[in-house]
Design a protein around this motif. Sequence first.
Motif, PDB file in Angstrom:
ATOM      1  N   ASP A 141       1.131  -1.375  -0.218  1.00 19.67           N
ATOM      2  CA  ASP A 141       0.078   0.047   0.259  1.00 19.67           C
ATOM      3  C   ASP A 141       0.715   1.033   0.125  1.00 19.67           C
ATOM      4  OD1 ASP A 141      -2.186  -1.601   0.239  1.00 19.67           O
ATOM      5  OD2 ASP A 141      -2.279  -1.640   1.879  1.00 19.67           O
ATOM      6  N   TYR A 142       0.087   2.724  -0.791  1.00 13.26           N
ATOM      7  CA  TYR A 142       0.710   3.383  -0.120  1.00 13.26           C
ATOM      8  C   TYR A 142       1.480   3.691   1.494  1.00 13.26           C
ATOM      9  CZ  TYR A 142      -2.333   4.333  -4.125  1.00 13.26           C
ATOM     10  OH  TYR A 142      -2.849   3.876  -4.997  1.00 13.26           O
ATOM     11  N   PHE A 144       3.266   2.251   2.578  1.00 11.94           N
ATOM     12  CA  PHE A 144       3.744   0.797   3.422  1.00 11.94           C
ATOM     13  C   PHE A 144       5.419   1.412   4.476  1.00 11.94           C
ATOM     14  CE2 PHE A 144       4.983  -3.504   4.249  1.00 11.94           C
ATOM     15  CZ  PHE A 144       3.724  -4.033   4.797  1.00 11.94           C
ATOM     16  N   TYR A 158       0.904  -2.899  12.323  1.00  7.23           N
ATOM     17  CA  TYR A 158       0.470  -2.131  10.976  1.00  7.23           C
ATOM     18  C   TYR A 158      -0.819  -1.108  10.024  1.00  7.23           C
ATOM     19  CZ  TYR A 158       5.314  -3.169  10.617  1.00  7.23           C
ATOM     20  OH  TYR A 158       6.845  -3.221  10.907  1.00  7.23           O
ATOM     21  N   VAL A 159      -0.620  -1.087   9.311  1.00  3.86           N
ATOM     22  CA  VAL A 159      -2.136   0.056   9.327  1.00  3.86           C
ATOM     23  C   VAL A 159      -2.805  -0.831   7.644  1.00  3.86           C
ATOM     24  CG1 VAL A 159      -2.101   1.905  10.636  1.00  3.86           C
ATOM     25  CG2 VAL A 159      -0.702   2.214   8.138  1.00  3.86           C
ATOM     26  N   GLU A 160      -3.612  -0.742   7.021  1.00  2.00           N
ATOM     27  CA  GLU A 160      -3.653  -0.881   5.831  1.00  2.00           C
ATOM     28  C   GLU A 160      -4.676   0.260   5.118  1.00  2.00           C
ATOM     29  OE1 GLU A 160      -6.866  -4.241   6.126  1.00  2.00           O
ATOM     30  OE2 GLU A 160      -8.190  -3.156   6.818  1.00  2.00           O
ATOM     31  N   VAL A 161      -5.015   0.019   3.816  1.00  2.00           N
ATOM     32  CA  VAL A 161      -5.568   1.495   3.047  1.00  2.00           C
ATOM     33  C   VAL A 161      -6.533   0.569   2.858  1.00  2.00           C
ATOM     34  CG1 VAL A 161      -3.421   1.405   0.933  1.00  2.00           C
ATOM     35  CG2 VAL A 161      -5.400   3.197   1.422  1.00  2.00           C
ATOM     36  N   ARG A 162      -7.049   1.697   2.176  1.00  2.00           N
ATOM     37  CA  ARG A 162      -8.680   1.520   1.770  1.00  2.00           C
ATOM     38  C   ARG A 162      -9.227   1.796   0.919  1.00  2.00           C
ATOM     39  NH1 ARG A 162     -13.642   2.030   3.719  1.00  2.00           N
ATOM     40  NH2 ARG A 162     -13.562   2.008   6.042  1.00  2.00           N
ATOM     41  N   VAL A 170      -9.946   8.007  -0.385  1.00  2.00           N
ATOM     42  CA  VAL A 170      -8.630   6.994   0.440  1.00  2.00           C
ATOM     43  C   VAL A 170      -8.228   6.983   2.034  1.00  2.00           C
ATOM     44  CG1 VAL A 170      -6.012   5.577   0.333  1.00  2.00           C
ATOM     45  CG2 VAL A 170      -7.379   5.865  -1.966  1.00  2.00           C
ATOM     46  N   VAL A 171      -8.826   5.740   3.041  1.00  4.58           N
ATOM     47  CA  VAL A 171      -8.293   6.183   4.282  1.00  4.58           C
ATOM     48  C   VAL A 171      -7.705   4.742   4.915  1.00  4.58           C
ATOM     49  CG1 VAL A 171     -10.507   7.013   5.039  1.00  4.58           C
ATOM     50  CG2 VAL A 171     -10.607   4.376   4.803  1.00  4.58           C
ATOM     51  N   TYR A 172      -6.651   5.658   6.071  1.00  7.77           N
ATOM     52  CA  TYR A 172      -5.887   4.118   6.638  1.00  7.77           C
ATOM     53  C   TYR A 172      -6.468   4.262   7.869  1.00  7.77           C
ATOM     54  CZ  TYR A 172      -2.714   6.007   3.557  1.00  7.77           C
ATOM     55  OH  TYR A 172      -1.508   6.359   2.248  1.00  7.77           O
ATOM     56  N   GLU A 173      -6.399   2.612   8.187  1.00  7.57           N
ATOM     57  CA  GLU A 173      -7.128   2.049   9.274  1.00  7.57           C
ATOM     58  C   GLU A 173      -5.855   0.433  10.247  1.00  7.57           C
ATOM     59  OE1 GLU A 173     -11.835   2.216   8.226  1.00  7.57           O
ATOM     60  OE2 GLU A 173     -10.791   0.708   7.549  1.00  7.57           O
TER      61      GLU A 173
END
Length: 205
Positions: A141-142, A144, A158-162, A170-173
């Motif tokens: 992901d962006y 990362f 870690y975080v994921e992007v969607r 786009v949000v990071y969670e």
Amino acid sequence: MAHAERLAALETLSGHVVGALGEAVLDHRIAYGELTIVIARTAIRTVVQFLRDDDRCRFTSIIDVCGADYPEREERFEVVYHLLSPALNHRIRVKLQVDGDTPVESITGLFPGADWFEREAYDLYGILFSGHPDLRRILTDYGFDGHPLRKDFPTTGYVEVRYDEERKRVVYEPVKLAQEFRSFDYLSPWEGTDYVLPGDEKARS
């Protein structure tokens, strides 16, 4: 080609390659129907160019460039190149070792198709390639952080992007494992049948 004939052809090829490349080859063996050579890191471009251009090799097609992580080693990464010779119907595996800070010379000038493979190795392992035209992440992901195929990479924290349809951005969670780890009974994959397959008696006992 019979197995004995193929093995003899690989032995002949091995002798030719090792004899021509000399000290650049640190080790060689025939395994799984393919010739494997282990080479010095600094010789990668010389070796690949020889394998491509030599009349007795003609490895003109690149199949893959990938990495492997051995954290206990001083040079923890292996970079593995798979080449194919359509003319001779042979494959060769070329290996070299490198640490996390020293770059490996890119072979994109010899095989443009190695571009994405080297980017994957960089993205997933952090292996550096000097002379690569565009060495940046390709699968993660962006923004990362880290390299997910390293053996010491943590699975949480870690975080994921969607893309959020409601927010239109786009949000990071934080990473969420939506499904708990499951336990499978591997004794009988055919659950639900009203008959017992040979070998499954123990699963019904």
